[in-house]
Design a protein around this motif. Structure first.
Motif, PDB file in Angstrom:
ATOM      1  N   SER A 125      -4.972   6.612  -2.400  1.00 53.19           N
ATOM      2  CA  SER A 125      -4.747   5.262  -1.892  1.00 53.19           C
ATOM      3  C   SER A 125      -5.141   4.222  -2.926  1.00 53.19           C
ATOM      4  O   SER A 125      -6.014   4.460  -3.776  1.00 53.19           O
ATOM      5  CB  SER A 125      -5.580   5.027  -0.618  1.00 53.19           C
ATOM      6  N   ARG A 174      -5.352  -0.413  -3.046  1.00 55.97           N
ATOM      7  CA  ARG A 174      -5.072  -1.682  -2.397  1.00 55.97           C
ATOM      8  C   ARG A 174      -4.811  -2.737  -3.458  1.00 55.97           C
ATOM      9  O   ARG A 174      -5.665  -2.986  -4.314  1.00 55.97           O
ATOM     10  CB  ARG A 174      -6.212  -2.133  -1.495  1.00 55.97           C
ATOM     11  N   SER A 202      -4.078  -6.710  -4.450  1.00 57.76           N
ATOM     12  CA  SER A 202      -4.390  -8.050  -3.974  1.00 57.76           C
ATOM     13  C   SER A 202      -3.580  -9.065  -4.763  1.00 57.76           C
ATOM     14  O   SER A 202      -3.246  -8.839  -5.928  1.00 57.76           O
ATOM     15  CB  SER A 202      -5.881  -8.361  -4.147  1.00 57.76           C
ATOM     16  N   PHE A 233       2.552   2.260   3.659  1.00 64.85           N
ATOM     17  CA  PHE A 233       2.063   0.995   3.103  1.00 64.85           C
ATOM     18  C   PHE A 233       1.896  -0.030   4.217  1.00 64.85           C
ATOM     19  O   PHE A 233       2.659  -0.035   5.193  1.00 64.85           O
ATOM     20  CB  PHE A 233       3.047   0.439   2.078  1.00 64.85           C
ATOM     21  N   THR A 234       0.920  -0.927   4.039  1.00 61.31           N
ATOM     22  CA  THR A 234       0.699  -2.010   4.992  1.00 61.31           C
ATOM     23  C   THR A 234       0.496  -3.318   4.242  1.00 61.31           C
ATOM     24  O   THR A 234      -0.391  -3.402   3.379  1.00 61.31           O
ATOM     25  CB  THR A 234      -0.528  -1.745   5.872  1.00 61.31           C
ATOM     26  N   TYR A 293      -2.296  -8.885   0.548  1.00 64.50           N
ATOM     27  CA  TYR A 293      -2.705  -7.521   0.246  1.00 64.50           C
ATOM     28  C   TYR A 293      -1.548  -6.549   0.450  1.00 64.50           C
ATOM     29  O   TYR A 293      -0.626  -6.803   1.214  1.00 64.50           O
ATOM     30  CB  TYR A 293      -3.862  -7.091   1.147  1.00 64.50           C
ATOM     31  N   GLN A 345      -1.886  -2.466   1.160  1.00 61.43           N
ATOM     32  CA  GLN A 345      -2.621  -1.209   1.264  1.00 61.43           C
ATOM     33  C   GLN A 345      -1.626  -0.072   1.127  1.00 61.43           C
ATOM     34  O   GLN A 345      -0.674   0.013   1.902  1.00 61.43           O
ATOM     35  CB  GLN A 345      -3.350  -1.127   2.607  1.00 61.43           C
ATOM     36  N   ASN A 369      -1.181   3.969   1.045  1.00 59.58           N
ATOM     37  CA  ASN A 369      -1.757   5.279   1.355  1.00 59.58           C
ATOM     38  C   ASN A 369      -0.735   6.378   1.101  1.00 59.58           C
ATOM     39  O   ASN A 369       0.464   6.113   0.990  1.00 59.58           O
ATOM     40  CB  ASN A 369      -2.204   5.321   2.813  1.00 59.58           C
TER      41      ASN A 369
END
Length: 118
Positions: free
Chosen positions: A16, A18, A20, A67-68, A79, A81, A83
């Motif tokens: 994972s 993240r 930004s 993904f989020t 953002y 995220q 995974n």
């Protein structure tokens, strides 16, 4: 509007990360924000979008469920995220903001490189 992306790096498949994107400037004019990516030798493609007021989201089929996209309005930060990363997710990732205040205008951050090893 200025965008500054960060958070890319090298990760193994299944891992994972993240990303930004710090946003500054005339934030009130932004309607939609998103993440795009461009792999070597390929065209830039949409990854995910989020509405600035509605918060509604939209994802590319290839990342849906992994993904989020989210935003923190108190920190003026977008953002992504990511995974269950796959080698095919390897690309430069770019954050984007769209303003339609005086006709459509796109703002881009610099790319951040995500490399997924198998």
């Amino acid at each position: 509007v200025q965008l500054q992306a960060s958070g890319g790096g090298l990760v193994q498949a299944g891992g994972s990360l993240r990303l930004s994107c710090a946003v500054s400037g005339s934030l009130f004019s932004i309607n939609v924000m998103g993440w795009y990516r461009q792999a070597p030798g390929k065209e830039r493609e949409l990854v995910a979008l989020i509405g600035s007021s509605s918060g509604g989201t939209n994802y590319a089929a290839s990342v849906k469920g992994r993904f989020t996209i989210s935003r923190d309005n108190t920190k003026n930060t977008l953002y992504l995220q990511m995974n269950s990363l796959k080698p095919e997710d390897t690309a430069f990732y770019y954050c984007n903001a769209v303003s339609v205040q005086f006709g459509r205008k796109d703002y881009w951050g610099q790319g951040t490189l995500v490399t997924v090893s198998s």
